[in-house]
Structure formats: C-alpha cells, structure tokens
Design an enzyme around this catalytic site. Structure first.
Site, PDB file in Angstrom:
ATOM      1  CG  ASP A  69      -2.148   0.865   0.981  1.00  9.34           C
ATOM      2  OD1 ASP A  69      -2.844   0.649  -0.027  1.00  9.34           O
ATOM      3  OD2 ASP A  69      -2.404   1.789   1.770  1.00  9.34           O
ATOM      4  CG  PHE A 149       1.366   3.547 -11.886  1.00 10.49           C
ATOM      5  CD1 PHE A 149       2.638   3.015 -11.760  1.00 10.49           C
ATOM      6  CD2 PHE A 149       0.537   3.543 -10.765  1.00 10.49           C
ATOM      7  CE1 PHE A 149       3.075   2.494 -10.546  1.00 10.49           C
ATOM      8  CE2 PHE A 149       0.964   3.009  -9.557  1.00 10.49           C
ATOM      9  CZ  PHE A 149       2.236   2.490  -9.450  1.00 10.49           C
ATOM     10  CG  ASP A 152       5.175   7.430 -11.639  1.00 12.90           C
ATOM     11  OD1 ASP A 152       5.417   7.568 -10.426  1.00 12.90           O
ATOM     12  OD2 ASP A 152       5.233   6.336 -12.216  1.00 12.90           O
TER      13      ASP A 152
HETATM   14  P1  IMP Z   1      -1.399   1.670  -3.957  1.00 12.50           P
HETATM   15  O1  IMP Z   1      -1.843   1.568  -2.559  1.00 12.50           O
HETATM   16  O2  IMP Z   1      -0.021   1.136  -4.150  1.00 12.50           O
HETATM   17  O3  IMP Z   1      -2.384   1.134  -4.951  1.00 12.50           O
HETATM   18  O4  IMP Z   1      -1.243   3.207  -4.276  1.00 12.50           O
HETATM   19  C1  IMP Z   1      -2.282   4.127  -4.082  1.00 12.50           C
HETATM   20  C2  IMP Z   1      -2.172   5.190  -5.122  1.00 12.50           C
HETATM   21  O5  IMP Z   1      -0.936   5.868  -4.966  1.00 12.50           O
HETATM   22  C3  IMP Z   1      -2.197   4.682  -6.562  1.00 12.50           C
HETATM   23  O6  IMP Z   1      -3.502   4.611  -7.062  1.00 12.50           O
HETATM   24  C4  IMP Z   1      -1.409   5.737  -7.286  1.00 12.50           C
HETATM   25  O7  IMP Z   1      -2.236   6.828  -7.605  1.00 12.50           O
HETATM   26  C5  IMP Z   1      -0.402   6.181  -6.229  1.00 12.50           C
HETATM   27  N1  IMP Z   1       0.874   5.486  -6.423  1.00 12.50           N
HETATM   28  C6  IMP Z   1       1.300   4.331  -5.856  1.00 12.50           C
HETATM   29  N2  IMP Z   1       2.535   4.021  -6.271  1.00 12.50           N
HETATM   30  C7  IMP Z   1       2.889   5.007  -7.124  1.00 12.50           C
HETATM   31  C8  IMP Z   1       4.070   5.236  -7.903  1.00 12.50           C
HETATM   32  O8  IMP Z   1       5.041   4.478  -7.916  1.00 12.50           O
HETATM   33  N3  IMP Z   1       4.049   6.352  -8.654  1.00 12.50           N
HETATM   34  C9  IMP Z   1       3.010   7.230  -8.683  1.00 12.50           C
HETATM   35  N4  IMP Z   1       1.887   7.050  -8.005  1.00 12.50           N
HETATM   36  C10 IMP Z   1       1.829   5.940  -7.224  1.00 12.50           C
END
Ligand code: IMP
Length: 192
Positions: A69, A149, A152
């Site tokens: 997360d 994504f 970024d």
């Molecule tokens: P998750 O919990 O890893 O799904 O991340 C939550 C949200 O943070 C994602 O929907 C992205 O919008 C953002 N996010 C997570 N990892 C990245 C990354 O490596 N680059 C940019 N945005 C990120």
C-alpha cells in the site's frame, strides 16, 4: 523458483516488482490464480491496509503472499492525499483526476515538498513481516513525462531533474518507495 502471490492486478506494479525480484521468485497476480475478489482496504494507515490485504489473500488462498500500500504525502496539504491517494478525487476517479486535484490545491503554494511511502506486508509460512520504503521529492507545477502511473508525471525526486514519468524503469525502481521496500523484502527472502 518459488511462487509468491502478489495481491494486485496492477500490471505496472507486477512488472516493477518482478524486475526487482529477478529469477528467485515467480510473482503471481490475482488473475494468475483466477481470484476475482474485492480486497478490503479500510484501514487508516498504509501499514494497516497492507496487512489487511495480505491477511485476506492468505486466508482466501492459503498461499505465501504479499500486499503493498502506498501513500503520497504532501507537506502543504497536511500529509494528504496519504492513505486516500488512489481515490483522492472521488470513487472511480482516474490518475489524471487525482493529479488535477493536487495541482489545483497546490496552486500558488511554493512549498511543494512531498514523499511517497510504501508498506509491504509479507505472509510467509504463517508469519507476518513488514517492509517499508520512502522517497522524498517535490510536486512539479505541471505534468512532465508519460511513463509510469499514478502521480509519476508530477513527482520530482530530490536530486534528479526528471520526474518518475520521465525516468527509465530501472532508475525509478532504484530510488522509489516501492523499490526500496521490495529490496528489503528481497534481501529477507534470499536469506530464507
Ligand atoms: P497503492 O496503494 O499502491 O495502490 O497506491 C495508491 C495510489 O498511490 C495509486 O492509485 C497511485 O495513484 C499512487 N501510487 C502508488 N505508487 C505510485 C508510484 O510508484 N508512482 C506514482 N503514483 C503511485
């Protein structure tokens, strides 16, 4: 090569993590094991969410697994979007909607410091392990680049001139929140 189930169907993340893990482990996605479920993610911290997702998948499949997360924490916004990073602009919003929202909230603000924090919860043979990674940077005033994504295109890591969306994957993986957390998990797994 051992199988390790990753609680995601996010193709970007799968690719990133398999690249870092190399050939020691074969990462399986939820799709690879035909698991089509809504994973609960209702905690108020990223650590809590990572653990909740990993426990759910472990209970559902019985497999060794991990979940991650991530939160983007922006100083001038008192740490928002944080644990709400995925759905900051509302349920069902796109990456672009989220970027538009933070750019709007930061308009006219000079302090653009931010960090990404990532927690990974690994459940291996019944025991739970937590790995964390963080990268500091600033939020740019406009989008730069089209790779990667999420946020970024507007995240410029400290010490670099390219946003995460302008960097080659290997460079982002080497310095990113998730890259650091995964590397800690890899070091741990290699000792097993
Ligand atoms: P998750 O919990 O890893 O799904 O991340 C939550 C949200 O943070 C994602 O929907 C992205 O919008 C953002 N996010 C997570 N990892 C990245 C990354 O490596 N680059 C940019 N945005 C990120």
């Amino acid at each position: 090569m051992s199988d390790l189930l990753f609680a995601t169907n996010n193709i970007h993340k799968l690719r990133e993590i398999q690249e870092i893990l190399g050939n020691n482990f074969k990462i399986l996605s939820l799709k690879d094991v035909n698991l089509d479920v809504e994973i609960p993610e209702t905690q108020e911290t990223i650590e809590g969410n990572a653990a909740q997702k990993a426990r759910f998948i472990r209970e559902t499949t019985g497999m060794n697994c991990f979940a991650d997360d991530t939160g983007l924490e922006i100083n001038a916004l008192d740490g928002r979007p944080g644990v709400y990073s995925a759905r900051y602009a509302g349920e069902g919003c796109s990456f672009d909607d989220n970027i538009d929202k933070i750019l709007m909230e930061l308009s006219g603000i000079e302090n653009r410091k931010a960090c990404f924090r990532c927690s990974i919860c690994l459940i291996m043979d019944g025991s739970e392990y937590l790995f964390e990674g963080r990268v500091d940077g600033i939020i740019t005033k406009e989008r730069q680049g089209s790779d990667g994504f999420g946020y970024d295109p507007v995240f410029l890591p400290d010490g670099y001139r390219q946003t995460f969306a302008e960097m080659p994957a290997y460079l982002k993986n080497g310095i990113s929140h998730r890259g650091k957390a995964v590397l800690k998990m890899v070091r741990f797994l290699k000792k097993q």
